[in-house]
Design an enzyme around this catalytic site. Structure first.
Site, PDB file in Angstrom:
ATOM      1  N   HIS A 122       0.132  -0.886   0.249  1.00 44.61           N
ATOM      2  CA  HIS A 122      -0.239   0.566   0.031  1.00 44.61           C
ATOM      3  C   HIS A 122       0.676   1.124   0.029  1.00 44.61           C
ATOM      4  CE1 HIS A 122      -3.785  -1.833   0.534  1.00 44.61           C
ATOM      5  NE2 HIS A 122      -3.214  -2.621   1.832  1.00 44.61           N
ATOM      6  N   ASP A 159      -2.576 -10.171  -2.103  1.00 43.41           N
ATOM      7  CA  ASP A 159      -3.503  -9.998  -0.873  1.00 43.41           C
ATOM      8  C   ASP A 159      -4.519  -9.455  -1.467  1.00 43.41           C
ATOM      9  OD1 ASP A 159      -2.496  -8.035   1.296  1.00 43.41           O
ATOM     10  OD2 ASP A 159      -4.033  -7.504   0.558  1.00 43.41           O
ATOM     11  N   HIS A 161      -6.390  -7.459  -0.839  1.00 41.07           N
ATOM     12  CA  HIS A 161      -6.675  -5.038  -1.465  1.00 41.07           C
ATOM     13  C   HIS A 161      -6.264  -4.861  -1.354  1.00 41.07           C
ATOM     14  CE1 HIS A 161      -7.097  -5.859   3.471  1.00 41.07           C
ATOM     15  NE2 HIS A 161      -8.035  -5.654   3.519  1.00 41.07           N
ATOM     16  N   ASP A 243      -4.577 -13.030   3.545  1.00 41.43           N
ATOM     17  CA  ASP A 243      -6.579 -11.910   3.697  1.00 41.43           C
ATOM     18  C   ASP A 243      -7.036 -12.450   3.562  1.00 41.43           C
ATOM     19  OD1 ASP A 243      -4.856 -10.412   2.427  1.00 41.43           O
ATOM     20  OD2 ASP A 243      -5.096  -8.628   3.730  1.00 41.43           O
TER      21      ASP A 243
HETATM   22 ZN   LIG Z   1      -4.105  -6.780   3.037  1.00 42.76          ZN
END
Ligand SMILES: [Zn+2]
Length: 308
Positions: A122, A159, A161, A243
């Site tokens: 991120h 992931d 996200h 995740d």
């Molecule tokens: Zn994540």
């Protein structure tokens, strides 16, 4: 040959507030799950500032370094914190990714897993974000291209996200293919399907909430693997977030542990086919401690099996 593991105790010194999902215990659980496995174990070296500058300007590096508190914890963004020791942890995370790339490119390991924190996908060019300070995987990709002479590197980010930071750091470089599967809607809200980047090297594949393993496997088989194969990378990097597991508290995709084993098998088989098996996997997210440990364990088992 071997699967290399890069990690370092300094990554346990990066402390987040009580109750924060990106906690020290994550790495402890992952490392406990890897105990006894046939890994070539290495300490992750500290990245140099010149390594970070492959992706981040000096003023940002200075900002992060000077933000580290002498005691207590400092908030960098709504979700991202620094404690005493966070900078060294972040340098180990980037340095571990680079060292793993070197080990694989030099033929000292077949493939590698980098078990470090903070995660990186991120972190944008000049912003810490979503538990991340520096773009570890993007830095490793740039290292392979700029210093090791590779011409094409593929990054797959499963992931749950969107890897907004990695996309930000690599999209201007047509030598890097970046593919992200991620739940949408979900933090950070980016990663739409119609973002292709200026060189048509970005592929975002949003997943609706409750996506199950069968659907995920179909997407990987039909969209991710053929795209990477046609790009003909000389190295594959994985932003290994776990995740998307059904038990993860931060998202609602429903992969099971065996789906991560399947994914690892697919990625190692693809790496064997297109780039001599050269694959480096870096830990990103995963916030249910038991699910994280289980998924990381089967992932590393798959890496070891591919190198055997
Ligand atoms: Zn994540």
């Amino acid at each position: 040959m071997t699967t290399a593991l890069y990690t370092h105790p300094d990554c346990l010194s990066h402390v987040t507030p009580e109750g924060h999902p990106e906690q020290v215990a994550r790495l402890r659980h992952v490392l406990a799950a890897l105990e006894g496995k046939a890994l070539d174990r290495h300490e992750a070296p500290l990245a140099e500032e010149a390594d970070l500058r492959l992706c981040h300007p000096q003023r940002y590096i200075d900002h992060v370094r000077s933000s580290e508190p002498a005691e207590g914890i400092t908030q960098m963004d709504p979700d991202t914190w620094m404690s005493p020791g966070s900078m060294r942890a972040a340098l180990r995370a980037a340095g571990g990714a680079i060292a793993a790339v070197d080990a694989v490119l030099d033929g000292r390991a077949d493939n590698a897993f980098v078990a470090t924190r903070p995660p990186g996908h991120h972190a944008e060019t000049e912003s810490p974000m979503g538990f991340c300070l520096f773009g570890n995987v993007a830095i490793a990709a740039k290292h392979a291209l700029e210093r090791r002479g590779l011409k094409r590197v593929a990054i797959f980010d499963p992931d749950v996200h969107h890897g907004n930071g990695t996309q930000d750091l690599v999209q201007s470089d047509g030598r890097i293919l970046f593919i992200s599967t991620h739940q949408q809607p979900l933090y950070p809200g980016t990663g739409n399907r119609d973002e292709y980047g200026p060189h048509d090297t970005i592929r975002n594949i949003p997943l609706p909430p409750e996506t199950d393993g069968e659907t995920f496997r179909m997407i990987v088989t039909q969209q991710v693997l053929p795209k990477i194969e046609s790009f003909a990378p000389e190295l594959i990097l994985l932003s290994s977030g776990f995740d998307a597991h059904k038990d993860d508290p931060l998202a609602s995709v429903n992969l099971e542990t065996q789906d991560f084993a399947w994914l690892t098998g697919q990625m190692t088989a693809l790496a064997a086919k297109v780039c001599g098996g050269r694959l480096v996997s870096c830990l990103e997210g995963g916030y249910n401690l038991e699910a994280l440990a289980e998924a990381a364990a089967v992932h590393v088992d798959g890496l070891i099996a591919a190198g055997a």
